[in-house]
Design an enzyme around this catalytic site. Structure first.
Site, PDB file in Angstrom:
ATOM      1  N   HIS A  57       0.830  -1.217   0.000  1.00 46.18           N
ATOM      2  CA  HIS A  57       0.000   0.000   0.000  1.00 46.18           C
ATOM      3  C   HIS A  57       0.865   1.268   0.000  1.00 46.18           C
ATOM      4  O   HIS A  57       0.499   2.284   0.588  1.00 46.18           O
ATOM      5  CB  HIS A  57      -0.965  -0.030   1.189  1.00 46.18           C
ATOM      6  CG  HIS A  57      -1.943  -1.164   1.081  1.00 46.18           C
ATOM      7  ND1 HIS A  57      -3.193  -1.030   0.531  1.00 46.18           N
ATOM      8  CD2 HIS A  57      -1.801  -2.473   1.388  1.00 46.18           C
ATOM      9  CE1 HIS A  57      -3.800  -2.207   0.525  1.00 46.18           C
ATOM     10  NE2 HIS A  57      -2.983  -3.106   1.043  1.00 46.18           N
ATOM     11  N   HIS A  61      -1.318   2.835  -5.653  1.00 49.08           N
ATOM     12  CA  HIS A  61      -1.665   1.413  -5.517  1.00 49.08           C
ATOM     13  C   HIS A  61      -3.170   1.210  -5.543  1.00 49.08           C
ATOM     14  O   HIS A  61      -3.940   2.139  -5.351  1.00 49.08           O
ATOM     15  CB  HIS A  61      -1.078   0.853  -4.219  1.00 49.08           C
ATOM     16  CG  HIS A  61      -1.685   1.439  -2.980  1.00 49.08           C
ATOM     17  ND1 HIS A  61      -1.283   2.644  -2.448  1.00 49.08           N
ATOM     18  CD2 HIS A  61      -2.694   0.995  -2.193  1.00 49.08           C
ATOM     19  CE1 HIS A  61      -1.997   2.908  -1.367  1.00 49.08           C
ATOM     20  NE2 HIS A  61      -2.875   1.933  -1.195  1.00 49.08           N
ATOM     21  N   HIS A  67      -8.367  -6.390   1.409  1.00 49.79           N
ATOM     22  CA  HIS A  67      -7.660  -5.492   2.331  1.00 49.79           C
ATOM     23  C   HIS A  67      -8.431  -5.351   3.652  1.00 49.79           C
ATOM     24  O   HIS A  67      -7.841  -5.306   4.725  1.00 49.79           O
ATOM     25  CB  HIS A  67      -7.531  -4.133   1.635  1.00 49.79           C
ATOM     26  CG  HIS A  67      -6.665  -3.118   2.320  1.00 49.79           C
ATOM     27  ND1 HIS A  67      -5.620  -3.426   3.161  1.00 49.79           N
ATOM     28  CD2 HIS A  67      -6.712  -1.755   2.264  1.00 49.79           C
ATOM     29  CE1 HIS A  67      -5.059  -2.309   3.593  1.00 49.79           C
ATOM     30  NE2 HIS A  67      -5.699  -1.292   3.084  1.00 49.79           N
ATOM     31  N   GLU A 183      -5.381   4.471  -4.534  1.00 50.17           N
ATOM     32  CA  GLU A 183      -4.841   5.443  -3.585  1.00 50.17           C
ATOM     33  C   GLU A 183      -3.460   5.874  -4.057  1.00 50.17           C
ATOM     34  O   GLU A 183      -2.795   5.160  -4.814  1.00 50.17           O
ATOM     35  CB  GLU A 183      -4.761   4.820  -2.181  1.00 50.17           C
ATOM     36  CG  GLU A 183      -6.145   4.564  -1.601  1.00 50.17           C
ATOM     37  CD  GLU A 183      -6.144   3.768  -0.308  1.00 50.17           C
ATOM     38  OE1 GLU A 183      -7.071   3.963   0.491  1.00 50.17           O
ATOM     39  OE2 GLU A 183      -5.239   2.938  -0.104  1.00 50.17           O
TER      40      GLU A 183
HETATM   41 ZN   LIG Z   1      -4.355   0.979   0.330  1.00 55.81          ZN
END
Ligand SMILES: [Zn+2]
Length: 219
Positions: A57, A61, A67, A183
């Site tokens: 992360h 990504h 997750h 993100e």
């Molecule tokens: Zn993430």
């Protein structure tokens, strides 16, 4: 050390991913990024080879449902249509938090891929220190986007939720609703509007997330 000059023929595509390098910023508690040359031609080795060590992360990504969702899809289950196709960049003025009042006038529709450009793009990527007060999505905004049934959400720092704020609940809401998340974008080179998006994370079996290259081309 001699460096090759980087002139990439872009054909209208704009890179909105961040460059990976040793020592770059990462989420607090994640391991440091280490990209180390283990074979070096300048030392007489027959080629250059590196090892790469980082959290899944870090940098630009994609978050897979796994997750935050037990038995959720891993990164290898991602449909290409989540990350390839038309996307809309929406510029956000609020410098603390993305709120539904700022989203509503944009008339976000079902199935859209929406990328939020905030002050983060300009402010957060020029430092190696983690920026704790980055602009994040409020829990109410996430509820709104889940209700609108968007396909994909992209944000311009390392989490959709705020640091020591609403991280768990917003990830669970989005990923539980089947919305995929990018993100760590850097949207400083694009403005509000419609684009073609290509964002492909590494194909890690059962991965909870993976580094990705993301590019946009204005439509
Ligand atoms: Zn993430």
């Amino acid at each position: 050390m001699r460096r090759r000059q980087s002139v990439i023929p872009s054909e209208g595509w704009i890179d909105v991913s961040v460059r990976l390098r040793s020592g770059m910023v990462h989420w607090p508690g994640d391991p440091d990024v280490k990209i180390e040359r283990i074979l070096k031609m300048e030392r007489g080795d027959h080629c250059n080879v590196s090892t790469i060590s980082m959290s899944s992360h870090t940098g630009t990504h994609v978050d897979a449902p796994y997750h935050f969702i037990e038995n959720g899809d891993g990164i290898h289950d991602m449909a290409f249509t989540s990350m390839i196709g038309q996307a809309r960049v929406i510029e956000i003025e609020n410098q603390h938090c993305i709120k539904p009042e700022e989203l509503k006038p944009n008339k976000i529709r079902k199935g859209e891929r929406v990328l939020f450009k905030t002050i983060n793009s300009k402010r957060c990527w020029n430092t190696e220190t983690f920026v704790e007060d980055f602009v994040y999505l409020s829990t109410e905004s996430i509820e709104y986007l889940v209700e609108k049934r968007v396909k994909t959400i992209g944000v311009d720092y390392l989490s959709v939720g705020g640091y020591i704020k609403n991280i768990d609940e917003v990830h669970k809401s989005l990923l539980g609703a089947g919305i995929w998340i990018i993100e760590g974008l850097n949207l400083s080179r694009v403005s509000q509007g419609n684009y073609d998006l290509i964002c492909l994370p590494l194909n890690i079996i059962n991965g909870d997330g993976a580094p990705a290259r993301a590019i946009l081309r204005p439509i």
